[in-house]
Structures are given as structure tokens and as C-alpha cells.
Design an enzyme around this catalytic site. Structure first.
Site, PDB file in Angstrom:
ATOM      1  N   LYS A  76       0.844  -1.201   0.000  1.00  0.00           N
ATOM      2  CA  LYS A  76       0.000   0.000   0.000  1.00  0.00           C
ATOM      3  C   LYS A  76       0.877   1.249   0.000  1.00  0.00           C
ATOM      4  CE  LYS A  76      -3.793   1.978   2.806  1.00  0.00           C
ATOM      5  NZ  LYS A  76      -4.578   1.760   4.048  1.00  0.00           N
ATOM      6  N   SER A 151      -9.463   1.740   3.262  1.00  0.00           N
ATOM      7  CA  SER A 151      -8.665   2.483   2.323  1.00  0.00           C
ATOM      8  C   SER A 151      -7.673   1.638   1.520  1.00  0.00           C
ATOM      9  CB  SER A 151      -7.890   3.574   3.072  1.00  0.00           C
ATOM     10  OG  SER A 151      -7.015   3.000   4.020  1.00  0.00           O
ATOM     11  N   SER A 175      -9.420  -0.656   7.388  1.00  0.00           N
ATOM     12  CA  SER A 175      -8.916  -0.519   6.021  1.00  0.00           C
ATOM     13  C   SER A 175      -8.332  -1.755   5.373  1.00  0.00           C
ATOM     14  CB  SER A 175      -7.871   0.580   5.955  1.00  0.00           C
ATOM     15  OG  SER A 175      -8.540   1.786   5.766  1.00  0.00           O
TER      16      SER A 175
HETATM   17  N1  GLN Z   1     -12.795   3.821   6.805  1.00  0.00           N
HETATM   18  C1  GLN Z   1     -12.063   4.179   7.973  1.00  0.00           C
HETATM   19  C2  GLN Z   1     -11.677   5.636   7.945  1.00  0.00           C
HETATM   20  O1  GLN Z   1     -11.914   6.259   6.952  1.00  0.00           O
HETATM   21  C3  GLN Z   1     -10.859   3.292   8.158  1.00  0.00           C
HETATM   22  C4  GLN Z   1      -9.636   3.766   7.482  1.00  0.00           C
HETATM   23  C5  GLN Z   1      -8.416   2.963   7.818  1.00  0.00           C
HETATM   24  O2  GLN Z   1      -8.508   1.929   8.471  1.00  0.00           O
HETATM   25  N2  GLN Z   1      -7.275   3.479   7.404  1.00  0.00           N
HETATM   26  O3  GLN Z   1     -11.149   6.160   8.880  1.00  0.00           O
END
Ligand code: GLN
Length: 472
Positions: A76, A151, A175
Site C-alpha cells: 500500500k 482504504s 482498512s
Molecule cells: N474507513 C475508515 C476511515 O476512513 C478506516 C480507514 C483505515 O482503516 N485506514 O477512517
């Protein structure tokens, strides 16, 4: 090349001479070039991956190859890899190159994993759809009208499309587990502190964990056991010894377990009927296998999302203050003085969602509201932790859906940030309390798209959790 579910199967074929690392890499590269519209990669390291494959094939012949020989991964775009670009999928870091490699990634490289490229995500890992990226949205290869989740969407999409065998993402509030759920894969967030955060671009430091996305629980166990452990560069990385997770998979400590489910989670109004039915069927199956099922009252459920979004935006507003146009990345032109340089660089360098979160975080931390929001949310976090400890006095594992629904349509969630935040209800729980949690494929919705089930355990009980997940 067939789609291998486990690295051990690839290694069996490598040893039998049916396959070489060079061939494996080539197959993935071909897939990547055949499906550019998926937009899973920000950058592909074709030459470098080929060279690594040649080197590792030679090691295999000599019998000196590492434990991950034959494994091709994607990383990532928030994890440092020396000499490679790193942007958090943001214009703010355009042209930035890592000066060192994240500890977790270095440990995989030391065992001969091959990195095929850097994968797109929501900008600074903030989002649930992988649409908020300076490189444009990532599509779900199972249905390109849908998002792959976020994400770490590029990381999950790449595996599902057959562009790499596994990926390393980051999980702050789901994420890794949510995109795994949306793409029919396995996503494992370890206990907070199990894996070093050295070299991970910070979003919310008391939540973030580098985490694997794989096709099987076996591979999740293997990657985790190699990445985990003490690191003098990150003092939140735990010094507790790392169990040999992959060896524990087939040797359960107990024959039957106590498995709890949250009553409020299954009754939650936004739950897709297919997800609910899938969970109920799973509960019946666990009962039939002799496990004891406990219904847990959890009235705090509705506080998870607000508490998470107050604390993570607060931490993000502080972490992201380092992007000031002076030290890293993007710098605005035509400014009169230092304040204007900060303001313009940040206004032009960050996207909409990141700016929204910096503003929210700055708001909840400002003197007049600090106690009303930040302190209050910290108290809720403590309560959650205490109640969760009490729950794990009664049961070994908690199960819940990974997400209330299957993958959103492209454009659907990003238009409505509150609805998008609410969909994180089940994944943010593990990060708020720091517990380990894994998402496994469970079923398909009416739209034919996959959804996942999530299993959570006590802190540092990864071995038991992976073992139970493996046998489910
Ligand atoms: N969807 C969650 C957020 O926007 C999780 C994001 C993540 O785990 N980086 O904060």
C-alpha cells in the site's frame, strides 16, 4: 497459472520444478497490463521484480531461499520502501521518495518476498472506498461498477484480480478487513503494537497497524508471524514473544469454544438482510459443531463510530501538520510569506476528505471544545476497553459482520460522508480497543458481491484467533 490459495502450494510447485519465480512474476505483470482500468497500482516495479525473481530462483536451486520464496506482494502506498516513491495517494507527497524501509516490509523482504508494486488507496488512508485518491478511483475487479472498499482498496483489488498473491496494507478502522470483505479475501488486523509502525505514514497513531490481506488464513498467519515483534524504532511495538502462528493453525488449544455475538449488531437497522442471514447461518453452524454461542448485550455499539471519528480526526490533524510545504512534497507557488506558503500548500496539496478530517480534528481539539469532544471520546474509549475485557471474560471470540452491506456502487458513498462513516461500525471496534480481528469471506449478497464475517479476540491472542478462523 492457476490461482493459488496458499503460498505453500506455490512453494510445492516451485520445488517440483513446475514453476519458477520468474514465471510467477511474469504472469502477474501480464495481468496488471491487461487490466489497467482497475487502477490497483500507483507504480509497478516490473524490472526490479523480474531481477528479484531471478535471484530467488537461484537461491531456491541452492537451497538457501527464505521462507517467503515464491511470494509476490503489493505494498500500500503508505508504507516506506527505500528508494521507491511514496505518496499516500496524495498530491501532497507528489515526487516523494522513501529514505528507509518500514520494519514490517523489511522483514518480508529478508525472507525473499518479491514486491511487484505500490498500490493505490484513499488519500492518507482516510476513506472506505479508495475513490479519494489523487490517482482516481480503484475499481472492484469482481464488478467494476463497485468500489473495492478502502482504504487499502488497491491492495485488495490487485489480489482479487490476480495481480499479486498477497498485499500489505494498513488498518486504522478497518482498512484491511473491509476491502478484504468487499473483494472476497482474508484481512487480518493484529493487536495494536503487535507489528511495528516504523515506516508507516501515520493517520491515527494509537489505532494504526500494518496488516496483511491474503487469500487464505494460512498466509495471513505466516505473513503476520514474520512481520510481528519488537522493534527498537517503535516503542509501541510490543516485546511479547511472537507465537509461531502458522504452526498453531491445526492444533487448537480447545475442542470447542465460547463464541459471542453482539445482539445490537445483528439487530442493527442498516444491516443487509443477506448479511444478517449469513451471520445467522454461521451461528447455527458453530452451534452444530459443538461451540457454545453467547448473546452479548452491547448498548455501546452506537457510540463506536462517533468515538472513532473524534479520536482519529484529532490524531490525524496533529499527524498531518508536518505537511507544511516546507519539509516534504508539494509546495505552492507565488506566495508572499510563510503563513501563505503553509495555507496555500495545504489547501492545494490535500484533497477534500483529508481537509474535512483535519478541520474536524482541529475543531475537537480546540480549547473551547476539547473537553466536550476529545476528553469525552477518550472516556468512551476507556469504557469500551473495560466492557470488552469483561466480554472476553465470558467468551473466547466475538463474531460480527465485517460490514453492514456488500461493496458500494462507485460514487455512492463518497457523496455522503456520514453514511460512509457509519458503515465502519463493525470494524472500528477492534481498533478502538486495540484487539486483533480477522475478516473471512462469508457469503454473497443479492448483487452477487461477497461479504465477510469478522472474528475478534483478546489482546495478543492471534494464535488462537487464526487457528479458529482456519477451522471455520
Ligand atoms: N474507513 C475508515 C476511515 O476512513 C478506516 C480507514 C483505515 O482503516 N485506514 O477512517
Amino acid at each position: 497459472m492457476e490461482t493459488y490459495q496458499r503460498l505453500t502450494e506455490i512453494q510445492t510447485d516451485l520445488r517440483a520444478g513446475k514453476l519458477s519465480c520468474v514465471e510467477i512474476v511474469q504472469q502477474y505483470l501480464t495481468k496488471i497490463s491487461a487490466l489497467p482500468e482497475i487502477n490497483a497500482f500507483v507504480e509497478v516495479y516490473a524490472e526490479e521484480a523480474r531481477e528479484a525473481a531471478i535471484r530467488i530462483d537461484a537461491k531456491l536451486r541452492k537451497g538457501t531461499a527464505g521462507r517467503l520464496a515464491g511470494l509476490v506482494i503489493g505494498v500500500k502506498d503508505v508504507i516506506c520502501h527505500e528508494g521507491h516513491g511514496l505518496t499516500a495517494s496524495s498530491k501532497m507527497l507528489e515526487g516523494f521518495e522513501s529514505l528507509f524501509t518500514a520494519t514490517a516490509l523489511q522483514r518480508l523482504l529478508d525472507e525473499d518476498a518479491i514486491v511487484i508494486g505500490r498500490q493505490g488507496c484513499d488519500e492518507f488512508a482516510m476513506g472506505s472506498t479508495s475513490e479519494s485518491s489523487t490517482y482516481g478511483p480503484v475499481l472492484n475487479p469482481l464488478n467494476p461498477q463497485k468500489v473495492p472498499g478502502g482504504s487499502s482498496g488497491g491492495s485488495a483489488a490487485a489480489i482479487a484480480a490476480g495481480m499479486c498473491h498477497a498485499s500489505i496494507g494498513s488498518d486504522t478502522g478497518g482498512s484491511v478487513r473491509q476491502p478484504a470483505g468487499f473483494c472476497g479475501l482474508v484481512g487480518m488486523k493484529p493487536t495494536y503494537g503487535r507489528v511495528s509502525r516504523w515506516g508507516l505514514i501515520a493517520y491515527a497513531s494509537s489505532f494504526d497497524q500494518i496488516s496483511p490481506i491474503t487469500r487464505s488464513v494460512e498466509d495471513a498467519a505466516l505473513l503476520l508471524e514474520i512481520m510481528a515483534g519488537e522493534d527498537h524504532r517503535d516503542n509501541t511495538a510490543s516485546s511479547q514473544p511472537v507465537a509461531h502462528y502458522s504452526n498453531h493453525l491445526s492444533t487448537p488449544q480447545k475442542e470447542t469454544y465460547k463464541v459471542g455475538y453482539l445482539k445490537e449488531a445483528l439487530e442493527s437497522p442498516g444491516l443487509d438482510p443477506a448479511v444478517k442471514a449469513g451471520m445467522e447461518a454461521q451461528i447455527q453452524q458453530l452451534k452444530a459443531a459443538g461451540h457454545e454461542i453467547l448473546t452479548i448485550d452491547f448498548p455501546l455499539l452506537e457510540y463506536l463510530v462517533p468515538c472513532y471519528y473524534i479520536l482519529t480526526t484529532a490524531e490525524a490533524s496533529s499527524n498531518l501538520s508536518r505537511y507544511d510545504g516546507v519539509r516534504y512534497g508539494f509546495r505552492a507557488d507565488g506566495v508572499k510569506d510563510l503563513n501563505e506558503l503553509y495555507a496555500k500548500s495545504r489547501t492545494q496539496g490535500f484533497g477534500k476528505e483529508v481537509k474535512r478530517r483535519i478541520l474536524l480534528g482541529t475543531f475537537v481539539l480546540c480549547a473551547g471544545y476539547y473537553d466536550a469532544y476529545y476528553t469525552q471520546a477518550m472516556k468512551v474509549r476507556r469504557l469500551l476497553r473495560d466492557q470488552t475485557d469483561a466480554i472476553f471474560e465470558q467468551c473466547d471470540f466475538l463474531i460480527m459482520p465485517t460490514t453492514p452491506s456488500t461493496a458500494f456502487d462507485l460514487g455512492e458513498a463518497i457523496e455522503d460522508p456520514i453514511a460512509m462513516y457509519l458503515s465502519d461500525i463493525f470494524t472500528v471496534y477492534a481498533n478502538l480497543v486495540g484487539a486483533p480481528a480477522i475478516s473471512l469471506p462469508l457469503g454473497k449478497g443479492e448483487d452477487g458481491m461477497p461479504f465477510g464475517i469478522q472474528l475478534m479476540a483478546k489482546h495478543f491472542e492471534e494464535a488462537e484467533l487464526l487457528g479458529f478462523a482456519h477451522r471455520m
